[in-house]
Design a protein around this motif. Structure first.
Motif, PDB file in Angstrom:
ATOM      1  N   PRO A  11       0.772  -1.294   0.423  1.00 54.24           N
ATOM      2  CA  PRO A  11       0.268   0.097   0.257  1.00 54.24           C
ATOM      3  C   PRO A  11       0.545   1.044  -0.258  1.00 54.24           C
ATOM      4  CG  PRO A  11      -0.634  -1.316   2.000  1.00 54.24           C
ATOM      5  CD  PRO A  11       0.818  -1.755   1.023  1.00 54.24           C
ATOM      6  N   LEU A  12       0.311   2.331  -0.896  1.00 55.96           N
ATOM      7  CA  LEU A  12       0.903   4.151  -0.328  1.00 55.96           C
ATOM      8  C   LEU A  12       1.056   4.381   0.368  1.00 55.96           C
ATOM      9  CD1 LEU A  12      -0.081   5.064  -4.164  1.00 55.96           C
ATOM     10  CD2 LEU A  12       2.168   4.090  -3.214  1.00 55.96           C
ATOM     11  N   ALA A  13       1.594   4.702   0.749  1.00 57.91           N
ATOM     12  CA  ALA A  13       1.748   5.849   2.493  1.00 57.91           C
ATOM     13  C   ALA A  13       2.415   7.248   2.064  1.00 57.91           C
ATOM     14  CB  ALA A  13       2.273   4.540   3.378  1.00 57.91           C
ATOM     15  N   GLY A  14       1.948   8.015   2.905  1.00 58.70           N
ATOM     16  CA  GLY A  14       2.459   9.447   2.939  1.00 58.70           C
ATOM     17  C   GLY A  14       1.740  10.660   2.593  1.00 58.70           C
ATOM     18  N   GLU A  15       2.816  12.128   2.422  1.00 58.06           N
ATOM     19  CA  GLU A  15       1.556  13.337   2.773  1.00 58.06           C
ATOM     20  C   GLU A  15       2.308  14.356   1.725  1.00 58.06           C
ATOM     21  OE1 GLU A  15       1.759  15.101   6.500  1.00 58.06           O
ATOM     22  OE2 GLU A  15       1.621  13.612   7.325  1.00 58.06           O
ATOM     23  N   LEU A  16       0.955  14.634   0.565  1.00 55.92           N
ATOM     24  CA  LEU A  16       1.624  15.223  -0.303  1.00 55.92           C
ATOM     25  C   LEU A  16       1.536  16.583   0.323  1.00 55.92           C
ATOM     26  CD1 LEU A  16       2.424  15.659  -2.873  1.00 55.92           C
ATOM     27  CD2 LEU A  16       0.706  14.602  -3.635  1.00 55.92           C
ATOM     28  N   ARG A  17       1.586  18.063  -0.165  1.00 62.12           N
ATOM     29  CA  ARG A  17       1.534  19.019   0.274  1.00 62.12           C
ATOM     30  C   ARG A  17       0.782  19.507  -1.058  1.00 62.12           C
ATOM     31  NH1 ARG A  17       0.275  23.441   2.964  1.00 62.12           N
ATOM     32  NH2 ARG A  17       0.836  25.174   2.100  1.00 62.12           N
ATOM     33  N   ILE A  18      -0.682  20.150  -1.491  1.00 65.03           N
ATOM     34  CA  ILE A  18      -1.505  20.340  -2.500  1.00 65.03           C
ATOM     35  C   ILE A  18      -1.456  21.681  -2.482  1.00 65.03           C
ATOM     36  CG2 ILE A  18      -3.418  20.540  -3.646  1.00 65.03           C
ATOM     37  CD1 ILE A  18      -2.610  17.444  -3.295  1.00 65.03           C
ATOM     38  N   ALA A  19      -0.291  22.599  -4.132  1.00 66.10           N
ATOM     39  CA  ALA A  19      -0.419  23.408  -4.088  1.00 66.10           C
ATOM     40  C   ALA A  19      -1.752  24.211  -3.963  1.00 66.10           C
ATOM     41  CB  ALA A  19       0.574  24.067  -5.452  1.00 66.10           C
ATOM     42  N   GLY A  20      -1.733  25.222  -4.055  1.00 63.74           N
ATOM     43  CA  GLY A  20      -3.301  26.252  -3.773  1.00 63.74           C
ATOM     44  C   GLY A  20      -3.656  27.346  -5.520  1.00 63.74           C
ATOM     45  N   ALA A  21      -4.563  26.872  -5.812  1.00 59.67           N
ATOM     46  CA  ALA A  21      -5.217  27.253  -7.055  1.00 59.67           C
ATOM     47  C   ALA A  21      -5.682  28.428  -7.237  1.00 59.67           C
ATOM     48  CB  ALA A  21      -6.307  26.094  -7.569  1.00 59.67           C
ATOM     49  N   LYS A  22      -5.039  28.902  -8.246  1.00 61.71           N
ATOM     50  CA  LYS A  22      -5.208  30.357  -8.216  1.00 61.71           C
ATOM     51  C   LYS A  22      -7.270  31.222  -8.736  1.00 61.71           C
ATOM     52  CE  LYS A  22      -5.454  32.731 -12.653  1.00 61.71           C
ATOM     53  NZ  LYS A  22      -5.533  32.590 -13.805  1.00 61.71           N
ATOM     54  N   ASN A  23      -7.620  29.450  -9.154  1.00 60.57           N
ATOM     55  CA  ASN A  23      -9.265  29.661  -9.384  1.00 60.57           C
ATOM     56  C   ASN A  23      -9.559  30.031  -8.684  1.00 60.57           C
ATOM     57  OD1 ASN A  23      -8.276  30.928 -12.255  1.00 60.57           O
ATOM     58  ND2 ASN A  23      -8.815  28.883 -12.909  1.00 60.57           N
ATOM     59  N   ALA A  24      -9.482  28.735  -7.229  1.00 56.77           N
ATOM     60  CA  ALA A  24     -10.310  29.183  -5.983  1.00 56.77           C
ATOM     61  C   ALA A  24      -9.703  30.092  -5.409  1.00 56.77           C
ATOM     62  CB  ALA A  24      -9.834  27.651  -6.015  1.00 56.77           C
TER      63      ALA A  24
END
Length: 105
Positions: A11-24
């Protein structure tokens, strides 16, 4: 497009930070004028359209600050409903400008 192939039964494990979106971020920042107080928005990308939106909010009288992707807008100090034309022309997201203009009108 890159391909990520995962083989095996692990199984995959870990964390990933998602970049903010301009359109949001832009409509959220525009909506801060409806709050009679302080709004804090996290994960805001440092892009030209965002910086122009912050200038628009400042021109309306809001106290605005941005640090490390967090924007604080205090709209309790609004003193204008007129968005300067030169700032509207800089904004590359006309839908957001129209929405902000309708809020201020």
């Amino acid at each position: 497009m890159d391909i990520l192939r995962i083989e095996g039964g692990v199984p995959l494990a870990g964390e990933l930070r998602i970049a903010g979106a301009k359109n949001a971020a832009l409509p959220i920042l525009a909506a801060t004028v409806m709050v009679a107080g302080r709004s804090v928005v996290h994960n805001v990308p440092d892009l030209e359209d965002v910086r122009v939106m912050l200038e628009i909010l400042k021109s309306l009288g809001a106290n605005v600050s941005m640090s490390a992707g967090t924007v604080t807008v205090d709209a309790s100090t609004l003193n204008s409903t007129q968005v300067p034309a030169h700032l509207m022309q800089k904004m590359r997201s006309p839908m957001c400008c129209d929405w902000l203009f309708s809020l201020c009108a």
